[in-house]
Design a protein around this motif. Structure first.
Motif, PDB file in Angstrom:
ATOM      1  N   ALA A 222     -46.263 -45.262 -27.433  1.00 66.29           N
ATOM      2  CA  ALA A 222     -47.108 -46.368 -27.873  1.00 66.29           C
ATOM      3  C   ALA A 222     -47.900 -45.988 -29.121  1.00 66.29           C
ATOM      4  N   GLN A 223     -48.394 -44.763 -29.184  1.00 61.29           N
ATOM      5  CA  GLN A 223     -49.116 -44.320 -30.381  1.00 61.29           C
ATOM      6  C   GLN A 223     -48.189 -44.262 -31.593  1.00 61.29           C
ATOM      7  N   GLN A 224     -46.966 -43.797 -31.372  1.00 61.97           N
ATOM      8  CA  GLN A 224     -46.007 -43.767 -32.476  1.00 61.97           C
ATOM      9  C   GLN A 224     -45.668 -45.174 -32.950  1.00 61.97           C
ATOM     10  N   ALA A 225     -45.558 -46.123 -32.007  1.00 62.44           N
ATOM     11  CA  ALA A 225     -45.300 -47.515 -32.403  1.00 62.44           C
ATOM     12  C   ALA A 225     -46.457 -48.079 -33.210  1.00 62.44           C
ATOM     13  N   ALA A 226     -47.697 -47.765 -32.799  1.00 58.49           N
ATOM     14  CA  ALA A 226     -48.859 -48.218 -33.561  1.00 58.49           C
ATOM     15  C   ALA A 226     -48.895 -47.586 -34.945  1.00 58.49           C
ATOM     16  N   ALA A 227     -48.503 -46.323 -35.040  1.00 58.98           N
ATOM     17  CA  ALA A 227     -48.471 -45.658 -36.347  1.00 58.98           C
ATOM     18  C   ALA A 227     -47.432 -46.296 -37.251  1.00 58.98           C
ATOM     19  N   ARG A 228     -46.266 -46.640 -36.694  1.00 60.50           N
ATOM     20  CA  ARG A 228     -45.247 -47.304 -37.509  1.00 60.50           C
ATOM     21  C   ARG A 228     -45.724 -48.676 -37.964  1.00 60.50           C
ATOM     22  N   LEU A 229     -46.479 -49.370 -37.117  1.00 61.11           N
ATOM     23  CA  LEU A 229     -46.994 -50.678 -37.498  1.00 61.11           C
ATOM     24  C   LEU A 229     -47.977 -50.569 -38.661  1.00 61.11           C
ATOM     25  N   LEU A 230     -48.790 -49.507 -38.639  1.00 62.30           N
ATOM     26  CA  LEU A 230     -49.785 -49.333 -39.707  1.00 62.30           C
ATOM     27  C   LEU A 230     -49.160 -48.857 -40.997  1.00 62.30           C
TER      28      LEU A 230
END
Length: 432
Positions: A222-230
């Motif tokens: 989930a953190q990696q997905a948020a990082a990709r979104l940013l």
């Protein structure tokens, strides 16, 4: 993936050795293939698991200690438990013949448990280190160093290099894998050992990283997905649509107007005047984006369940901090730390005291520092404890709780139905 010549020769030798053992050299071809070793694709998560020594969960992510501690909820939970055990003092107590107890300050083990565990660790640092090892590995091991028959130091053994073993005659030993190579068997009398509360074989505790691998892996995903979104996702709030074709000059003018007239905090409630038939259209967040935060919140709650630390103490709950803080502290001590208190006390009694000393001595964790309420609550408590009718504490016992020196007349319990002046007059008459 680059392989050095030495590694290539070692791998070739390994293959030849395996082939010779299974009889392929100088023998007729076998009917089917024999796999003597397992191969991994470079993108296979199992390869990452093997190289990093991590645990692979349902998310296909290898979770090792370094990645686990990057999870703020997990780090907070581990630091709370290990820090609390390091903060609370452990006293060596002695039970006297008359039934009373006292601190065994004259015993060499008292200073080891209360002040200095070894030549490079204080007692608090030793407890925090051992507690964290027990949480992550399920076990904590330390070597006992004796002098003149008494334990003078307790030195932690390297993590992952000690294996408890039980012989057929039920004798406990510890196999220690030395840092410079070779193994040595240590008797139980030389090792201080305690484990996590839950065990499947009675010797080894369950590792927290093993049981929480799925939760930590999902949280990392989930953190990696948020990082990709940013970094790679679109952060725009909306779009401007028109059926007409805008020229380069009109587009540049529109960008300049948005930048100069409608940017910054002062333009938060302004209305835009659109030209050329432009229409504003807001982007609606997708179900996947809206569920990302819920997933991260859910995994934080899972970490709370695995560690036993109450949600508000992990700093992600919206519960207001007020009168309930004392109940949270009581919950934390009772349902999270208390099992560890008992484990520490029993391990010290069993591993660090001789059979003769076990009859009269024991270890006691002083959890009072975590259970103290506000000054008002303490005043009410000690007022009742010093009451004239139901008092069970003396003045010196109360003063000791606040690290104050005792008074000569403060060891007597208050006498029911009397005042201080009457007690003083009675003492004068007795002295005469």
């Amino acid at each position: 993936m680059v392989i050095s010549p030495d590694d290539y020769r070692r791998q070739a030798g390994f293959k030849r050795s395996v082939a010779s053992r299974i009889g392929r050299i100088g023998s007729p071809p076998l009917s089917g293939p024999i796999t003597a070793y397992q191969t991994y694709d470079l993108s296979d998560p199992a390869l990452v698991e093997m190289m990093r020594g991590g645990r692979i969960g349902v998310a296909g992510v290898a979770v090792n200690e370094k990645q686990a501690f990057r999870n703020s909820t997990f780090f907070r939970a581990m630091s709370l438990i290990a820090g609390s055990l390091g903060m609370l003092p452990i006293h060596l107590m002695r039970r006297k013949a008359d039934g009373t107890t006292e601190k065994a300050k004259d015993h060499p083990l008292f200073n080891v448990l209360h002040r200095k565990a070894n030549s490079y660790q204080t007692a608090g640092q030793f407890r925090s280190h051992m507690q964290l090892a027990a949480l992550l590995d399920g076990n904590a091991f330390a070597l006992k160093i004796r002098s003149r028959g008494a334990v003078r130091q307790i030195v932690p053994l390297p993590r992952g290099r000690v294996t408890p073993k039980l012989s057929e005659s039920w004798q406990l030993t510890f196999e220690y894998d030395r840092m410079n190579g070779g193994k040595v068997t240590l008797p139980a009398s030389d090792v201080f050992h305690f484990r996590a509360p839950v065990s499947l074989d009675g010797l080894n505790g369950i590792k927290l990283l093993d049981v929480a691998a799925d939760t930590l892996g999902l949280a990392l995903t989930a953190q990696q997905a948020a990082a990709r979104l940013l970094t790679k996702g679109s952060m725009a709030r909306g779009a401007l649509e028109t059926e007409q074709t805008l020229g380069d000059e009109a587009i540049e003018h529109l960008k300049a107007s948005l930048r100069d007239d409608y940017s910054g905090a002062n333009a938060s409630d302004d209305w835009m005047i659109l030209e050329e038939g432009l229409k504003a259209k807001l982007f609606a967040s997708s179900a996947r984006d809206s569920q990302l935060r819920e997933l991260m919140q859910g995994e934080a709650e899972e970490v709370s369940r695995f560690s036993g630390v109450p949600r508000p103490l992990l700093m992600f709950d919206e519960t207001s901090w007020g009168s309930g803080i004392e109940q949270l502290g009581l919950f934390f001590v009772t349902y999270c730390l208390m099992p560890w208190f008992v484990i520490w006390e029993e391990a010290i009694w069993m591993c660090l005291l001789s059979e003769t000393e076990q009859d009269t001595m024991y270890a006691k964790v002083n959890e009072g520092a975590l259970l103290r309420g506000s000054l008002k609550d303490q005043a009410e408590f000690f007022k009742a404890a010093l009451g004239p009718n139901t008092g069970y504490l003396s003045q010196n016992e109360v003063r000791e709780a606040f690290d104050r020196n005792p008074r000569p007349e403060g060891d007597d319990l208050p006498r029911a139905g009397t005042t201080a002046a009457a007690v003083q007059q009675e003492d004068i008459e007795d002295a005469a």
